[in-house]
Design a protein around this motif. Structure first.
Motif, mmCIF file in Angstrom:
data_model
loop_
_atom_site.group_PDB
_atom_site.id
_atom_site.type_symbol
_atom_site.label_atom_id
_atom_site.label_comp_id
_atom_site.label_asym_id
_atom_site.label_seq_id
_atom_site.Cartn_x
_atom_site.Cartn_y
_atom_site.Cartn_z
ATOM 1 N N LEU A 60 0.804 -1.221 0.000
ATOM 2 C CA LEU A 60 0.000 0.000 0.000
ATOM 3 C C LEU A 60 0.836 1.269 0.000
ATOM 4 C CD1 LEU A 60 -2.874 -0.943 2.475
ATOM 5 C CD2 LEU A 60 -2.779 -1.175 -0.004
ATOM 6 N N GLY A 61 2.074 1.204 0.465
ATOM 7 C CA GLY A 61 2.868 2.432 0.531
ATOM 8 C C GLY A 61 4.352 2.160 0.420
ATOM 9 N N HIS A 62 5.137 3.211 0.200
ATOM 10 C CA HIS A 62 6.602 3.153 0.129
ATOM 11 C C HIS A 62 7.062 2.078 -0.852
ATOM 12 C CE1 HIS A 62 10.576 4.301 1.411
ATOM 13 N NE2 HIS A 62 10.891 3.063 1.721
ATOM 14 N N VAL A 63 6.560 2.156 -2.071
ATOM 15 C CA VAL A 63 6.916 1.176 -3.088
ATOM 16 C C VAL A 63 8.210 1.605 -3.772
ATOM 17 C CG1 VAL A 63 6.193 0.041 -5.204
ATOM 18 C CG2 VAL A 63 4.508 0.558 -3.440
ATOM 19 N N LEU A 64 9.266 0.822 -3.601
ATOM 20 C CA LEU A 64 10.564 1.151 -4.181
ATOM 21 C C LEU A 64 10.568 0.833 -5.675
ATOM 22 C CD1 LEU A 64 12.796 -0.406 -1.392
ATOM 23 C CD2 LEU A 64 12.142 1.986 -1.654
ATOM 24 N N ALA A 65 11.271 1.638 -6.435
ATOM 25 C CA ALA A 65 11.350 1.447 -7.879
ATOM 26 C C ALA A 65 11.854 0.047 -8.207
ATOM 27 C CB ALA A 65 12.289 2.493 -8.485
ATOM 28 N N THR A 66 11.193 -0.634 -9.106
ATOM 29 C CA THR A 66 11.486 -1.975 -9.630
ATOM 30 C C THR A 66 11.267 -3.089 -8.624
ATOM 31 O OG1 THR A 66 13.852 -2.176 -9.076
ATOM 32 C CG2 THR A 66 13.294 -0.956 -11.080
ATOM 33 N N ALA A 67 10.955 -2.776 -7.357
ATOM 34 C CA ALA A 67 10.862 -3.827 -6.344
ATOM 35 C C ALA A 67 9.525 -4.558 -6.376
ATOM 36 C CB ALA A 67 11.096 -3.234 -4.960
ATOM 37 N N HIS A 68 8.502 -3.976 -6.996
ATOM 38 C CA HIS A 68 7.178 -4.582 -6.974
ATOM 39 C C HIS A 68 6.556 -4.503 -8.370
ATOM 40 C CE1 HIS A 68 7.489 -4.665 -2.595
ATOM 41 N NE2 HIS A 68 7.932 -3.439 -2.693
ATOM 42 N N ASP A 69 7.270 -5.070 -9.341
ATOM 43 C CA ASP A 69 6.883 -4.975 -10.743
ATOM 44 C C ASP A 69 5.916 -6.100 -11.089
ATOM 45 O OD1 ASP A 69 6.665 -4.767 -13.450
ATOM 46 O OD2 ASP A 69 8.820 -4.700 -13.854
ATOM 47 N N MET A 70 4.634 -5.757 -11.243
ATOM 48 C CA MET A 70 3.627 -6.773 -11.541
ATOM 49 C C MET A 70 3.863 -7.418 -12.914
ATOM 50 S SD MET A 70 1.640 -6.982 -8.903
ATOM 51 C CE MET A 70 3.215 -6.848 -8.055
ATOM 52 N N SER A 71 4.318 -6.637 -13.871
ATOM 53 C CA SER A 71 4.515 -7.185 -15.213
ATOM 54 C C SER A 71 5.602 -8.256 -15.214
ATOM 55 C CB SER A 71 4.869 -6.073 -16.196
ATOM 56 O OG SER A 71 6.094 -5.461 -15.859
ATOM 57 N N ARG A 72 6.582 -8.122 -14.322
ATOM 58 C CA ARG A 72 7.669 -9.107 -14.243
ATOM 59 C C ARG A 72 7.115 -10.463 -13.810
ATOM 60 N NH1 ARG A 72 13.077 -9.238 -14.280
ATOM 61 N NH2 ARG A 72 13.008 -7.062 -14.900
ATOM 62 N N GLU A 73 6.338 -10.471 -12.735
ATOM 63 C CA GLU A 73 5.746 -11.724 -12.271
ATOM 64 C C GLU A 73 4.869 -12.341 -13.348
ATOM 65 O OE1 GLU A 73 3.956 -12.171 -8.441
ATOM 66 O OE2 GLU A 73 4.916 -10.403 -7.655
ATOM 67 N N HIS A 74 4.015 -11.516 -13.921
ATOM 68 C CA HIS A 74 3.074 -12.009 -14.921
ATOM 69 C C HIS A 74 3.808 -12.587 -16.124
ATOM 70 C CE1 HIS A 74 0.313 -11.543 -18.399
ATOM 71 N NE2 HIS A 74 -0.615 -11.915 -17.540
ATOM 72 N N ARG A 75 4.848 -11.912 -16.581
ATOM 73 C CA ARG A 75 5.541 -12.365 -17.775
ATOM 74 C C ARG A 75 6.261 -13.696 -17.548
ATOM 75 N NH1 ARG A 75 10.579 -9.668 -21.217
ATOM 76 N NH2 ARG A 75 10.682 -11.402 -22.704
ATOM 77 N N VAL A 76 6.956 -13.832 -16.431
ATOM 78 C CA VAL A 76 7.742 -15.048 -16.236
ATOM 79 C C VAL A 76 6.828 -16.251 -16.026
ATOM 80 C CG1 VAL A 76 8.074 -14.839 -13.724
ATOM 81 C CG2 VAL A 76 9.781 -16.015 -15.096
ATOM 82 N N MET A 77 5.718 -16.085 -15.310
ATOM 83 C CA MET A 77 4.809 -17.225 -15.130
ATOM 84 C C MET A 77 4.144 -17.598 -16.452
ATOM 85 S SD MET A 77 3.037 -16.988 -11.378
ATOM 86 C CE MET A 77 2.363 -15.353 -11.610
ATOM 87 N N SER A 78 3.801 -16.610 -17.260
ATOM 88 C CA SER A 78 3.223 -16.898 -18.573
ATOM 89 C C SER A 78 4.214 -17.664 -19.440
ATOM 90 C CB SER A 78 2.817 -15.594 -19.263
ATOM 91 O OG SER A 78 1.859 -14.879 -18.503
ATOM 92 N N ALA A 79 5.489 -17.309 -19.346
ATOM 93 C CA ALA A 79 6.516 -17.962 -20.160
ATOM 94 C C ALA A 79 6.785 -19.392 -19.694
ATOM 95 C CB ALA A 79 7.805 -17.144 -20.114
ATOM 96 N N LEU A 80 6.686 -19.633 -18.391
ATOM 97 C CA LEU A 80 7.011 -20.952 -17.847
ATOM 98 C C LEU A 80 5.873 -21.953 -17.976
ATOM 99 C CD1 LEU A 80 8.962 -19.918 -14.626
ATOM 100 C CD2 LEU A 80 9.909 -20.826 -16.762
ATOM 101 N N ALA A 81 4.693 -21.497 -18.367
ATOM 102 C CA ALA A 81 3.561 -22.406 -18.556
ATOM 103 C C ALA A 81 3.941 -23.504 -19.549
ATOM 104 C CB ALA A 81 2.340 -21.638 -19.051
ATOM 105 N N GLY A 82 3.717 -24.753 -19.172
ATOM 106 C CA GLY A 82 4.031 -25.865 -20.054
ATOM 107 C C GLY A 82 5.430 -26.417 -19.897
#
Length: 340
Positions: A60-82
């Motif tokens: 909710l607060g004090h989000v450090l740059a690059t530390a909480h990148d939603m696109s990173r999580e989403h991309r790697v899990m999408s790539a690892l499917a299968g």
């Protein structure tokens, strides 16, 4: 947000967005429950009475740059499917902060147990503890021996200079959350920077690999690897060194709010046996891990200090945060000891 919404998640806005992007996915009004136990990104189980999904968003607060990148999580899990690395199916990534107030993504709800307490691991017999430990090593080996190019992650990071950048990155993160004196932490960062080893093998790095970041099904098999927020391309031995920090590095800590119920103290095999299993399956040389273990202690100390910072500034949601700050000095001392 309505009175029934959990902190950080506007369910009405979420449903409107899901209906516009994935028509027919939801069958009615949404309910949500915040998943306790996480110390970084917020995780919610969302349902419509018939189906369930998981939503992830930053703190909710004090989000450090690059530390909480939603696109990173989403991309790697999408790539690892299968692949041989089990991950939940991903449904949607939303970068528009106007929807719920922060970027988020939606993924499959995978049933299973997250083992994060002594009471939970006590329910496992000796054979199950050993088998689960070996599975943990096997899945990590499979991740590290995947070809990033073949799964569409060839540009997911820059392995060259990865370790040097990691030391600089976590030193910057520390400075951004620095609100008190921590004996030895600057010396640990300096010594790590002076002794960076060469990277002998590059691959996909999870960044926070441990038992309570995987789901275990009823047959005691790992059904999904979670929490990919720090994933990148780099030196896989950073995952291997950090595994020891979680597995054995909290010995002697009276209250350990981060890694509980695992390691030899709780009837699991020593980390050396996990390392041997990993080396046999991956073929990666583990002859010199001291630097990587020390870096693992440093990284976890910085993460813990960031959590402590958010806690004292009232920017956390959940339980157990009041004890995290007391762990930092122990982690720093262990990191210096590993280098010595």
């Amino acid at each position: 947000m309505s009175a029934g919404d959990p902190p950080g998640l506007d369910l009405s806005r979420l449903r409107e967005h899901l209906e516009s992007q994935l028509p027919g996915l939801t069958a009615g009004p949404l309910t949500a429950e915040l998943v306790q136990g996480g110390r970084s990104n917020l995780t919610y189980v969302v349902g419509d009475g018939a189906n369930r999904w998981v939503v992830r968003r930053p703190p909710l607060g004090h989000v450090l740059a690059t530390a909480h990148d939603m696109s990173r999580e989403h991309r790697v899990m999408s790539a690892l499917a299968g692949t041989s690395v089990p991950v939940p199916r991903t449904y949607l990534l939303c970068q528009d902060e106007d929807v719920i107030g922060a970027p988020f993504y939606v993924m499959e709800f995978v049933p299973g147990t997250v083992y994060r307490s002594p009471e939970q691991t006590a329910q496992l017999d000796a054979g199950q503890r050993r088998d689960l430990s070996m599975q943990l090593a096997d899945v990590l080996a499979d991740l590290h021996t995947l070809d990033p190019e073949q799964v569409g992650l060839g540009d997911f990071g820059r392995p060259e200079g990865f370790l040097q950048r990691q030391v600089r990155r976590w030193s910057k993160q520390l400075a951004a959350s620095h609100s008190r004196e921590i004996p030895g932490i600057d010396r640990l960062a300096q010594r790590l920077g002076e002794r960076v080893p060469p990277t002998r093998h590059a691959g996909i790095v999870h960044g926070d690999y441990r038992l309570d970041n995987v789901l275990v099904d009823e047959q005691h098999n790992i059904s999904a690897v979670l929490d990919w927020e720090m994933a990148t391309l780099g030196d896989p031995l950073t995952d291997v060194g950090l595994l020891k920090v979680y597995w054995e590095g909290m010995d002697g800590v009276e209250y350990n709010p981060i890694a509980k119920g695992i390691g030899p103290e709780y009837g699991f095999p020593p980390v050396r046996e996990l390392w041997d299993r990993y080396a046999a399956r991956s073929g990666i040389d583990l002859s010199d891990l001291d630097w990587y273990v020390a870096f693992g202690f440093f990284k976890l100390a910085v993460i813990s200090e960031g959590i402590h910072y958010r806690y004292v500034h009232g920017q956390t949601v959940g339980e157990g945060f009041e004890h995290v700050g007391a762990l930092v000095e122990h982690l720093v001392a262990q990191g210096l000891s590993a280098l010595d």
